[in-house]
Each structure stands twice: as structure tokens, then as C-alpha cells.
Design a protein around this motif. Structure first.
Motif, mmCIF file in Angstrom:
data_model
loop_
_atom_site.group_PDB
_atom_site.id
_atom_site.type_symbol
_atom_site.label_atom_id
_atom_site.label_comp_id
_atom_site.label_asym_id
_atom_site.label_seq_id
_atom_site.Cartn_x
_atom_site.Cartn_y
_atom_site.Cartn_z
ATOM 1 N N ALA A 142 0.855 -1.180 0.000
ATOM 2 C CA ALA A 142 0.000 0.000 0.000
ATOM 3 C C ALA A 142 0.892 1.231 0.000
ATOM 4 O O ALA A 142 1.984 1.228 0.588
ATOM 5 C CB ALA A 142 -0.930 0.001 1.216
ATOM 6 N N SER A 143 0.435 2.278 -0.665
ATOM 7 C CA SER A 143 1.237 3.498 -0.741
ATOM 8 C C SER A 143 0.329 4.706 -0.859
ATOM 9 O O SER A 143 -0.834 4.594 -1.259
ATOM 10 C CB SER A 143 2.196 3.440 -1.934
ATOM 11 N N ASP A 144 0.874 5.869 -0.498
ATOM 12 C CA ASP A 144 0.160 7.127 -0.684
ATOM 13 C C ASP A 144 1.131 8.132 -1.291
ATOM 14 O O ASP A 144 2.181 7.747 -1.811
ATOM 15 C CB ASP A 144 -0.430 7.631 0.634
ATOM 16 N N ASN A 145 0.810 9.404 -1.230
ATOM 17 C CA ASN A 145 1.664 10.427 -1.846
ATOM 18 C C ASN A 145 3.030 10.529 -1.185
ATOM 19 O O ASN A 145 3.969 11.066 -1.784
ATOM 20 C CB ASN A 145 0.958 11.786 -1.784
ATOM 21 N N ASN A 146 3.132 10.010 0.023
ATOM 22 C CA ASN A 146 4.409 10.053 0.732
ATOM 23 C C ASN A 146 5.239 8.793 0.546
ATOM 24 O O ASN A 146 6.331 8.680 1.098
ATOM 25 C CB ASN A 146 4.163 10.282 2.229
ATOM 26 N N GLY A 147 4.705 7.840 -0.204
ATOM 27 C CA GLY A 147 5.465 6.617 -0.448
ATOM 28 C C GLY A 147 4.802 5.383 0.135
ATOM 29 O O GLY A 147 3.592 5.363 0.411
ATOM 30 N N LYS A 148 5.601 4.366 0.370
ATOM 31 C CA LYS A 148 5.103 3.078 0.819
ATOM 32 C C LYS A 148 4.599 3.140 2.265
ATOM 33 O O LYS A 148 5.217 3.777 3.120
ATOM 34 C CB LYS A 148 6.206 2.026 0.707
ATOM 35 N N ILE A 149 3.484 2.457 2.526
ATOM 36 C CA ILE A 149 2.904 2.373 3.867
ATOM 37 C C ILE A 149 3.269 1.018 4.469
ATOM 38 O O ILE A 149 3.193 -0.013 3.803
ATOM 39 C CB ILE A 149 1.368 2.524 3.808
ATOM 40 N N ASP A 150 3.667 1.031 5.726
ATOM 41 C CA ASP A 150 4.034 -0.207 6.423
ATOM 42 C C ASP A 150 2.764 -0.981 6.772
ATOM 43 O O ASP A 150 2.016 -0.601 7.677
ATOM 44 C CB ASP A 150 4.829 0.131 7.690
ATOM 45 N N ILE A 151 2.504 -2.068 6.044
ATOM 46 C CA ILE A 151 1.301 -2.859 6.247
ATOM 47 C C ILE A 151 1.638 -4.335 6.072
ATOM 48 O O ILE A 151 2.502 -4.689 5.258
ATOM 49 C CB ILE A 151 0.179 -2.429 5.266
ATOM 50 N N THR A 152 0.996 -5.195 6.849
ATOM 51 C CA THR A 152 1.332 -6.616 6.815
ATOM 52 C C THR A 152 0.460 -7.354 5.791
ATOM 53 O O THR A 152 -0.649 -6.908 5.452
ATOM 54 C CB THR A 152 1.115 -7.268 8.195
ATOM 55 N N PRO A 153 0.923 -8.508 5.293
ATOM 56 C CA PRO A 153 0.106 -9.311 4.376
ATOM 57 C C PRO A 153 -1.244 -9.699 4.966
ATOM 58 O O PRO A 153 -2.258 -9.719 4.256
ATOM 59 C CB PRO A 153 0.977 -10.543 4.119
ATOM 60 N N ARG A 154 -1.282 -9.993 6.256
ATOM 61 C CA ARG A 154 -2.544 -10.383 6.887
ATOM 62 C C ARG A 154 -3.529 -9.218 6.892
ATOM 63 O O ARG A 154 -4.736 -9.407 6.711
ATOM 64 C CB ARG A 154 -2.299 -10.865 8.319
ATOM 65 N N GLU A 155 -3.035 -8.021 7.086
ATOM 66 C CA GLU A 155 -3.910 -6.842 7.036
ATOM 67 C C GLU A 155 -4.468 -6.643 5.628
ATOM 68 O O GLU A 155 -5.638 -6.298 5.456
ATOM 69 C CB GLU A 155 -3.147 -5.613 7.518
ATOM 70 N N ILE A 156 -3.628 -6.874 4.623
ATOM 71 C CA ILE A 156 -4.085 -6.789 3.228
ATOM 72 C C ILE A 156 -5.170 -7.834 2.963
ATOM 73 O O ILE A 156 -6.197 -7.561 2.335
ATOM 74 C CB ILE A 156 -2.912 -6.983 2.254
ATOM 75 N N ASP A 157 -4.938 -9.055 3.439
ATOM 76 C CA ASP A 157 -5.924 -10.130 3.246
ATOM 77 C C ASP A 157 -7.246 -9.795 3.924
ATOM 78 O O ASP A 157 -8.326 -10.090 3.387
ATOM 79 C CB ASP A 157 -5.383 -11.453 3.802
ATOM 80 N N LEU A 158 -7.189 -9.202 5.106
ATOM 81 C CA LEU A 158 -8.402 -8.828 5.823
ATOM 82 C C LEU A 158 -9.177 -7.766 5.047
ATOM 83 O O LEU A 158 -10.406 -7.866 4.894
ATOM 84 C CB LEU A 158 -8.053 -8.322 7.224
ATOM 85 N N LEU A 159 -8.475 -6.758 4.546
ATOM 86 C CA LEU A 159 -9.136 -5.722 3.767
ATOM 87 C C LEU A 159 -9.775 -6.310 2.511
ATOM 88 O O LEU A 159 -10.915 -5.994 2.169
ATOM 89 C CB LEU A 159 -8.130 -4.637 3.377
ATOM 90 N N LYS A 160 -9.057 -7.202 1.836
ATOM 91 C CA LYS A 160 -9.593 -7.828 0.628
ATOM 92 C C LYS A 160 -10.854 -8.626 0.940
ATOM 93 O O LYS A 160 -11.839 -8.577 0.195
ATOM 94 C CB LYS A 160 -8.537 -8.729 0.000
ATOM 95 N N LEU A 161 -10.843 -9.364 2.049
ATOM 96 C CA LEU A 161 -12.007 -10.155 2.443
ATOM 97 C C LEU A 161 -13.223 -9.264 2.659
ATOM 98 O O LEU A 161 -14.333 -9.577 2.201
ATOM 99 C CB LEU A 161 -11.691 -10.932 3.723
ATOM 100 N N LEU A 162 -13.031 -8.144 3.329
ATOM 101 C CA LEU A 162 -14.142 -7.224 3.589
ATOM 102 C C LEU A 162 -14.663 -6.602 2.297
ATOM 103 O O LEU A 162 -15.872 -6.482 2.097
ATOM 104 C CB LEU A 162 -13.700 -6.134 4.567
ATOM 105 N N VAL A 163 -13.751 -6.215 1.413
ATOM 106 C CA VAL A 163 -14.149 -5.598 0.146
ATOM 107 C C VAL A 163 -14.906 -6.583 -0.731
ATOM 108 O O VAL A 163 -15.898 -6.243 -1.377
ATOM 109 C CB VAL A 163 -12.910 -5.046 -0.596
ATOM 110 N N GLU A 164 -14.453 -7.840 -0.751
ATOM 111 C CA GLU A 164 -15.112 -8.862 -1.559
ATOM 112 C C GLU A 164 -16.541 -9.126 -1.097
ATOM 113 O O GLU A 164 -17.371 -9.585 -1.872
ATOM 114 C CB GLU A 164 -14.316 -10.169 -1.513
ATOM 115 N N HIS A 165 -16.813 -8.816 0.174
ATOM 116 C CA HIS A 165 -18.155 -9.036 0.724
ATOM 117 C C HIS A 165 -18.786 -7.697 1.113
ATOM 118 O O HIS A 165 -19.421 -7.568 2.152
ATOM 119 C CB HIS A 165 -18.091 -9.990 1.915
#
Length: 221
Positions: A142-165
Motif C-alpha cells: 500500500a502506498s500514498d503520496n508520501n510513499g510506501k505504507i508499512d502494512i502486513t500481508p494479513r492486514e491486506i488479506d483482511l481488507l480484501k475479504l471485507l471488500v469482496e463481501h
């Protein structure tokens, strides 16, 4: 949030089902006979139907048959009749599930959630914009205008799960089962920490807490 049509001629039972499902985060529309059910179904967008078999005016099986002429909306048959012929007939008319009275509200809710999850098109996610944040699901970054954001794979998976549903409430137990499976001993409240981190890191206001139940992704906020 899903819109559910509850077709049950017993007023007390109908009201009890509606109250339980409203608490679970759904919009519910009651109907008390087969003719009313068809009228409501033809007027609006319904995501799932709980349909009693023994109904006044038009039987549940006949209602099911009519609905299947134009729609593949998930339909869960609800009945006090416990015999193989009725069950087979319901499935022959393309019912998606079948539950016999008396039933547990919790079990009914679980079956409804499962049917909704199967019926909704799975979103094919690669990248997604959330405000000024870009999430790359396949690259787990994940990134924004300031560059890369420190985020874990599990957090990405959780966000994807919520978005998919999107719009569906996922309980903590459902999230744990999807992301960790049965091989890990993790307390439900672990999910709260992950949600808190997602909201903070990605500056999200679209992950909604449904008190006493779980979380959902909701974009129109």
C-alpha cells in the motif's frame, strides 16, 4: 447490507425472523402470503428470500416456481413439513437451501450469510484506490503520496475479504475461519486489533463496526 424478503404467514414467527436479521445488519421486508410475496418481489431489488412452503393464496413451492422463471436470487425454504418428497420438490424447483421448523435463529442466520456470500460475484482485485491510498492486493503493498505504507500481508488479506463481501456483515469468527483456518488458536478480539491498524494506516472510514456482531465494508458513508 442485504435486502431480505421474509415470507411467513405466522406473524409472530415472521416478526422474530425480521428482528433477528435486522440486528444482523440486513434490511428486511415481510410478506404473509404467496401473492404478497410475488408482488413485493416483482416491485423491488431483493437479495435473498426466506420462503415458507405452507402459505395462504399461493403455496411456497408455486411462488418458488414463479420466481425461478425470471430470477436466480437465493431462496431458502422454511417449513414445518419434514418429509423427503417436499424437500426433493423444493430442490427440483431450484431452491438453494431448506430448513425445518423449529429452527435455531443462529443457524438460519448462518445459512443466509453463506447463501449471500456464494451468490455475490467475487470481486477480482488487483489494485484499489481508497482516497489517496493505493492498495496492491496481488503485491501485498500500500502506498500514498508520501510513499510506501508499512502494512502486513494479513492486514491486506483482511481488507480484501471485507471488500469482496461489500455490504455484508462478517463476524469475527467468520473472519478468523477465512484468514487463519482451524489450525491456529487465535482469540476473536485479535480481529479488532487488525481492524484498528487498517483504519489507522490507510485512514479508512469505510470499515464499519456492527456492535456485537463484527465488521463490514461500506462505501456510501
Amino acid at each position: 447490507m442485504a435486502t431480505l424478503l421474509i415470507v411467513e404467514d405466522d406473524k409472530q414467527t415472521n416478526e422474530a425472523i425480521c428482528e433477528y436479521l435486522k440486528f444482523a445488519g440486513h434490511k428486511v421486508v415481510p410478506a404473509y402470503d404467496g401473492a404478497e410475496a410475488l408482488r413485493i418481489f416483482n416491485q423491488g431489488e431483493i437479495d435473498l428470500i426466506v420462503l415458507d412452503i405452507m402459505l395462504p393464496k399461493i403455496t411456497g413451492v408455486s411462488v418458488l416456481h414463479e420466481m425461478r422463471q425470471t430470477s436466480h436470487v437465493p431462496i431458502l425454504m422454511l417449513t414445518a413439513i419434514e418429509d423427503e418428497y417436499t424437500e426433493v420438490l423444493s430442490f427440483d424447483e431450484q431452491a438453494d437451501d431448506y430448513i425445518t421448523k423449529p429452527f435455531s435463529m443462529v443457524l438460519l442466520g448462518k445459512r443466509i450469510t453463506a447463501l449471500l456470500r456464494r451468490s455475490r460475484r467475487t470481486i477480482s482485485l488487483d489494485t484499489m484506490m481508497l482516497g489517496d491510498v493505493t492498495v496492491n492486493f496481488s503485491g501485498y503493498t500500500a502506498s500514498d503520496n508520501n510513499g510506501k505504507i508499512d502494512i502486513t500481508p494479513r492486514e491486506i488479506d483482511l481488507l480484501k475479504l471485507l471488500v469482496e463481501h461489500k455490504g455484508l456483515v462478517l463476524t469475527r469468527s467468520q473472519i478468523l475461519d477465512d484468514l487463519w483456518g482451524d489450525d491456529y488458536v487465535i482469540v476473536d478480539r485479535t480481529i479488532d486489533t487488525y481492524i484498528k491498524n487498517l483504519r489507522k494506516k490507510l485512514r479508512l472510514d469505510c470499515i464499519v463496526t456492527v456492535k456485537g456482531i463484527g465488521y463490514k465494508y461500506e462505501v456510501d458513508r
